[in-house]
Structures are given as structure tokens and as C-alpha cells.
Motif scaffolding. Structure first.
Motif, PDB file in Angstrom:
ATOM      1  N   CYS A 162       0.812  -1.222   0.000  1.00 31.71           N
ATOM      2  CA  CYS A 162       0.000   0.000   0.000  1.00 31.71           C
ATOM      3  C   CYS A 162       0.842   1.268   0.000  1.00 31.71           C
ATOM      4  O   CYS A 162       0.365   2.337  -0.400  1.00 31.71           O
ATOM      5  N   ALA A 163       2.094   1.160   0.433  1.00 28.78           N
ATOM      6  CA  ALA A 163       2.956   2.338   0.545  1.00 28.78           C
ATOM      7  C   ALA A 163       4.005   2.445  -0.561  1.00 28.78           C
ATOM      8  O   ALA A 163       4.651   3.479  -0.688  1.00 28.78           O
ATOM      9  N   LYS A 164       4.136   1.405  -1.357  1.00 29.08           N
ATOM     10  CA  LYS A 164       5.182   1.393  -2.395  1.00 29.08           C
ATOM     11  C   LYS A 164       4.913   2.405  -3.496  1.00 29.08           C
ATOM     12  O   LYS A 164       5.837   2.956  -4.091  1.00 29.08           O
ATOM     13  N   HIS A 165       3.638   2.640  -3.782  1.00 25.36           N
ATOM     14  CA  HIS A 165       3.260   3.540  -4.871  1.00 25.36           C
ATOM     15  C   HIS A 165       2.295   4.595  -4.335  1.00 25.36           C
ATOM     16  O   HIS A 165       1.085   4.518  -4.582  1.00 25.36           O
ATOM     17  N   PRO A 166       2.795   5.576  -3.592  1.00 23.98           N
ATOM     18  CA  PRO A 166       1.934   6.555  -2.923  1.00 23.98           C
ATOM     19  C   PRO A 166       1.008   7.299  -3.881  1.00 23.98           C
ATOM     20  O   PRO A 166       1.455   8.093  -4.724  1.00 23.98           O
ATOM     21  N   HIS A 167      -0.267   7.021  -3.769  1.00 26.15           N
ATOM     22  CA  HIS A 167      -1.283   7.671  -4.593  1.00 26.15           C
ATOM     23  C   HIS A 167      -2.639   7.462  -3.940  1.00 26.15           C
ATOM     24  O   HIS A 167      -2.881   6.424  -3.327  1.00 26.15           O
ATOM     25  N   PRO A 219       4.541   5.861   2.937  1.00 23.45           N
ATOM     26  CA  PRO A 219       5.473   5.355   3.955  1.00 23.45           C
ATOM     27  C   PRO A 219       5.502   6.235   5.196  1.00 23.45           C
ATOM     28  O   PRO A 219       5.700   5.757   6.302  1.00 23.45           O
ATOM     29  N   ILE A 220       5.306   7.545   4.980  1.00 20.58           N
ATOM     30  CA  ILE A 220       5.319   8.506   6.086  1.00 20.58           C
ATOM     31  C   ILE A 220       3.893   8.771   6.530  1.00 20.58           C
ATOM     32  O   ILE A 220       3.049   9.178   5.726  1.00 20.58           O
ATOM     33  N   VAL A 232       3.018  14.920  -2.483  1.00 20.82           N
ATOM     34  CA  VAL A 232       3.726  16.183  -2.662  1.00 20.82           C
ATOM     35  C   VAL A 232       4.903  16.326  -1.711  1.00 20.82           C
ATOM     36  O   VAL A 232       6.038  16.533  -2.137  1.00 20.82           O
ATOM     37  N   THR A 233       4.652  16.206  -0.407  1.00 18.17           N
ATOM     38  CA  THR A 233       5.728  16.466   0.552  1.00 18.17           C
ATOM     39  C   THR A 233       5.392  15.933   1.941  1.00 18.17           C
ATOM     40  O   THR A 233       4.224  15.692   2.260  1.00 18.17           O
ATOM     41  N   ASN A 234       6.443  15.773   2.744  1.00 15.77           N
ATOM     42  CA  ASN A 234       6.289  15.452   4.163  1.00 15.77           C
ATOM     43  C   ASN A 234       6.667  16.646   5.040  1.00 15.77           C
ATOM     44  O   ASN A 234       6.713  16.528   6.263  1.00 15.77           O
ATOM     45  N   GLU A 235       6.956  17.779   4.401  1.00 12.16           N
ATOM     46  CA  GLU A 235       7.411  18.941   5.156  1.00 12.16           C
ATOM     47  C   GLU A 235       6.247  19.723   5.745  1.00 12.16           C
ATOM     48  O   GLU A 235       5.360  20.174   5.016  1.00 12.16           O
ATOM     49  N   GLN A 236       6.258  19.879   7.057  1.00 15.15           N
ATOM     50  CA  GLN A 236       5.235  20.689   7.712  1.00 15.15           C
ATOM     51  C   GLN A 236       5.397  22.145   7.300  1.00 15.15           C
ATOM     52  O   GLN A 236       6.513  22.625   7.108  1.00 15.15           O
TER      53      GLN A 236
END
Length: 251
Positions: A162-167, A219-220, A232-236
Motif C-alpha cells: 500500500c505504501a510502495k506507490h503513494p497515490h 510510507p510517512i 507532494v511532501t512530508n514537510e510541515q
């Protein structure tokens, strides 16, 4: 440097967050609630006695709030040393303490999230490589699962499918987040209000249980922002950064 382990017994009296000094701050209460609920799962929070960004947080990988398969590994939620505390070997102290504790507990190794190029709020890949970590798996968005095996025959961990292809099949901006990071309690409402004022399609989805986290499309799970289905991003971000991103990405 002297270190102290935060537990249920001393949680209310300890300073637990890198940049927050007021114990009554919503960010502090959010993080302490998170920790309190995870201690029974084997979470360890080890920090310097000095106030500042100097701590490690880790948990048995089976209990981690991430879609990974890492049986009998220890998963590092966060290893953070910065500011005036950098450059004194404290990261090594904390990592070695985690390694020693994990071996005592019979673990096969450690794993942690990073990327080929350093990303905000993720481990530094150069530091991990220096400490003997290797890349175990990588998702389409460049997020990598690094691991440090304690033996040559230790099974290599990996991301769940489920996390390999984030969409995701959702339009507009969609943010997945948990209370693991205390700053979410401050900045997620800011983004929600900013999006409302600017007429931007935005939805924040808080992950509140381990089962959902382990089945997440990313993954995150602490903070993962999507736009029209794409990661897009993991940046807060604060309002200014969010609007800058929108002007670049769209919406």
C-alpha cells in the motif's frame, strides 16, 4: 551528556519536545498523550537532560505506525539532535543506546525512514550510511526504508504494498497526519484555516489508530500531503509556505 528515559511515571514532569517550553501548550499535551498511549507497545523515548533537540524515539516495528514489514526489528520514529547540541557525538550516544537496548530485547536490527537526498524531518542518509545502515526498500516518491541488521542472516525489511506507490483517489489537497509529531497540533489547523480563507480544496485526515497507519497509502504517516492524488511532501508548513507551494503546484 546525561540522558533520561521518559516513562509513564515521569512523563508529566519532563520536557519532551525540541522547541516547546510551555508544558500547557497544545503541542506538548498532544505529544505527551501520544507517548502515554505508546509506552505499553514498547515505545522508548530517551532524551538529554538539557532542554533542546536531543532525543531518540523508537518502538518495536510490529507496533510502529507505518506500513512496513520488519518482523523483530526496532523502528526509530525519530532521532534528532540539532542546534547547539550538534557536533558533540550525542547522536551516536543515542543510537548506541538504542542498539544496545534492541539487542537485549532480542531484535534483529533497526530500521528508519530516510531518502537518497536529505529531506526535512527525515534521517540524514549520509549519517545512516556512516553508521552502517543500508537501504532496504524504496517507494515511488523517493522515501526509503533503511536498516541496520545485527546479523548477516537477518531478514531485510520492506514497505507494504500500500505504501510502495503513494497515490490516493482524492482531488485537491489531502493531508494524512498523526499526533506523533507535536507540531501537527499547531500547524494543521493553520493550513485548514488558510485553505478555507483562500478557497483552496483541502482536507486533513488524522490517523488515530495503528491499524489504519499500517495500511496508509504513504510510507510517512506523521505528515504526508497529496494533491490531486499525487504525493507532494512530508514537510510541515506554516500559512506562507503552504500558499507558496500552492502557487507552484496548483489548486
Amino acid at each position: 551528556m546525561e540522558y533520561i528515559q521518559v516513562t509513564k511515571d515521569n512523563l508529566e514532569n519532563e520536557h519532551i519536545c525540541c522547541a516547546i517550553s510551555n508544558n500547557k501548550d497544545a503541542q506538548v499535551s498532544s505529544k505527551k498523550a501520544w507517548l502515554s498511549e505508546r509506552f505499553d507497545d514498547g515505545l522508548v523515548f530517551l532524551k538529554s537532560v538539557e532542554r533542546g533537540k536531543c532525543f531518540i524515539e523508537y518502538i518495536p516495528a510490529e507496533k510502529a505506525w507505518n506500513p512496513i514489514e520488519a518482523e523483530d526489528y526496532m523502528y526509530i520514529d525519530c532521532l534528532w539532535v540539532s542546534g547547539s547540541l550538534k557536533g558533540h557525538g550525542y547522536s551516536t550516544d543515542l543510537l548506541e543506546a538504542c542498539i544496545a537496548d534492541s539487542k537485549v530485547k532480542g531484535k534483529n536490527g533497526l530500521c528508519i525512514l530516510a531518502a537518497a537526498k536529505k529531506k526535512p524531518f527525515l534521517a540524514d542518509p549520509k549519517y545512516l550510511a556512516y553508521k552502517g545502515f543500508k537501504v532496504a526498500d524504496e517507494a515511488d516518491n523517493g522515501i526509503q526504508l533503511w536498516y541496520l541488521p545485527f546479523s548477516d542472516d537477518a531478514k531485510v525489511p520492506n514497505f507494504k504494498a500500500c505504501a510502495k506507490h503513494p497515490h490516493i483517489e482524492k482531488s485537491g489537497y489531502v493531508l494524512y497526519y498523526t499526533s506523533q509529531c507535536p507540531f501537527n497540533s499547531k500547524y494543521v489547523p493553520i493550513l485548514e484555516e488558510t485553505a478555507k480563507q483562500e478557497g483552496i480544496s483541502f482536507k486533513a485526515i488524522q490517523i488515530t489508530d495503528r491499524k489504519t497507519a499500517q495500511a496508509a497509502p504513504t510510507p510517512i504517516t506523521t505528515y504526508a500531503l497529496f494533491y490531486n492524488g499525487d504525493y507532494v511532501t512530508n514537510e510541515q508548513m506554516n500559512a506562507k509556505k503552504f500558499l507558496k507551494l500552492v502557487s507552484k503546484v496548483g489548486g
